[in-house]
Scaffold this motif. Structure first.
Motif, PDB file in Angstrom:
ATOM      1  N   UNK A   1      39.510  13.830 -16.704  1.00  0.00           N
ATOM      2  CA  UNK A   1      38.203  14.463 -16.848  1.00  0.00           C
ATOM      3  C   UNK A   1      38.412  15.946 -17.156  1.00  0.00           C
ATOM      4  N   UNK A   2      37.325  16.653 -17.328  1.00  0.00           N
ATOM      5  CA  UNK A   2      37.386  18.065 -17.728  1.00  0.00           C
ATOM      6  C   UNK A   2      38.115  18.918 -16.690  1.00  0.00           C
ATOM      7  N   UNK A   3      37.940  18.605 -15.422  1.00  0.00           N
ATOM      8  CA  UNK A   3      38.601  19.380 -14.376  1.00  0.00           C
ATOM      9  C   UNK A   3      40.116  19.153 -14.409  1.00  0.00           C
ATOM     10  N   UNK A   4      40.541  17.904 -14.605  1.00  0.00           N
ATOM     11  CA  UNK A   4      41.975  17.625 -14.745  1.00  0.00           C
ATOM     12  C   UNK A   4      42.570  18.441 -15.896  1.00  0.00           C
ATOM     13  N   UNK A   5      41.875  18.471 -16.997  1.00  0.00           N
ATOM     14  CA  UNK A   5      42.352  19.201 -18.178  1.00  0.00           C
ATOM     15  C   UNK A   5      42.412  20.702 -17.885  1.00  0.00           C
ATOM     16  N   UNK A   6      41.393  21.229 -17.187  1.00  0.00           N
ATOM     17  CA  UNK A   6      41.407  22.649 -16.799  1.00  0.00           C
ATOM     18  C   UNK A   6      42.606  22.945 -15.898  1.00  0.00           C
ATOM     19  N   UNK A   7      42.845  22.072 -14.923  1.00  0.00           N
ATOM     20  CA  UNK A   7      43.979  22.254 -14.012  1.00  0.00           C
ATOM     21  C   UNK A   7      45.288  22.290 -14.793  1.00  0.00           C
ATOM     22  N   UNK A   8      45.455  21.365 -15.730  1.00  0.00           N
ATOM     23  CA  UNK A   8      46.682  21.326 -16.527  1.00  0.00           C
ATOM     24  C   UNK A   8      46.865  22.595 -17.353  1.00  0.00           C
ATOM     25  N   UNK A   9      45.793  23.071 -17.965  1.00  0.00           N
ATOM     26  CA  UNK A   9      45.886  24.292 -18.775  1.00  0.00           C
ATOM     27  C   UNK A   9      46.238  25.514 -17.916  1.00  0.00           C
ATOM     28  N   UNK A  10      45.635  25.596 -16.752  1.00  0.00           N
ATOM     29  CA  UNK A  10      45.917  26.723 -15.854  1.00  0.00           C
ATOM     30  C   UNK A  10      47.365  26.665 -15.380  1.00  0.00           C
ATOM     31  N   UNK A  11      47.834  25.484 -14.969  1.00  0.00           N
ATOM     32  CA  UNK A  11      49.215  25.345 -14.504  1.00  0.00           C
ATOM     33  C   UNK A  11      50.218  25.591 -15.622  1.00  0.00           C
ATOM     34  N   UNK A  12      49.841  25.256 -16.848  1.00  0.00           N
ATOM     35  CA  UNK A  12      50.730  25.490 -17.988  1.00  0.00           C
ATOM     36  C   UNK A  12      50.959  26.988 -18.196  1.00  0.00           C
ATOM     37  N   UNK A  13      49.938  27.766 -17.924  1.00  0.00           N
ATOM     38  CA  UNK A  13      50.050  29.221 -18.071  1.00  0.00           C
ATOM     39  C   UNK A  13      50.738  29.867 -16.873  1.00  0.00           C
TER      40      UNK A  13
END
Length: 146
Positions: A5-17
């Motif tokens: 979901x959108x929150x999972x994707x946000x979490x992944x993007x934040x952790x990637x940075x």
């Protein structure tokens, strides 16, 4: 296939940075409490979306200021030659990444060395010792944009 979901994707993007972000900071960023964010992060790890956490070093500060893409063409390619090439490349510390590619070249290597002299030594003494090598083409990186 898992659905994110959108929150999972946000979490992944934040952790990637920034993989060192705390669970509380991550929760604040996605507007949830820490417990569900922690559970989501563990689920993403367990399902393989997050492979590992790493430190990205500054090559310049490590004395590895020359970044080269080296395209490698082999004289012929079959399973044993490809396996031998892969084993050989895995033992070369200057090769930071190796991709098996399609097209005019068989492999694309990312190389980090200190300077042109070290790259010349790498080509002559490490790549050059492979009998299956047909040709290489080097592209020198001037700057990293993204």
């Amino acid at each position: 296939m898992d659905r994110l979901d959108e929150i999972d994707i946000q979490i992944l993007h934040i952790l990637e940075k920034n993989s060192k972000i705390t669970t509380k900071e991550l929760a604040d960023a996605v507007h949830l409490t820490p417990t569900p964010v922690f559970e989501r992060q563990k689920r993403l790890e367990k399902r393989g979306y997050i492979k590992k956490y790493v430190a990205v070093l500054d090559p310049e500060k490590m004395g590895l200021g020359l970044f080269v893409f080296c395209k490698v063409k082999l004289k012929q390619i079959n399973h044993s030659i490809a396996s031998a090439f892969s084993r050989h490349v895995m033992r070369i510390p200057e090769v930071t990444k190796c991709y098996n590619t399609s097209g005019a070249y068989d492999y694309l290597l990312e190389i980090r060395v200190s300077d042109m002299k070290q790259y010349q030594e790498f080509v002559l003494n490490k790549l050059g010792e492979m009998e299956a090598l047909a040709s290489i083409e080097s592209t020198f990186v001037l700057s990293e944009v993204k």
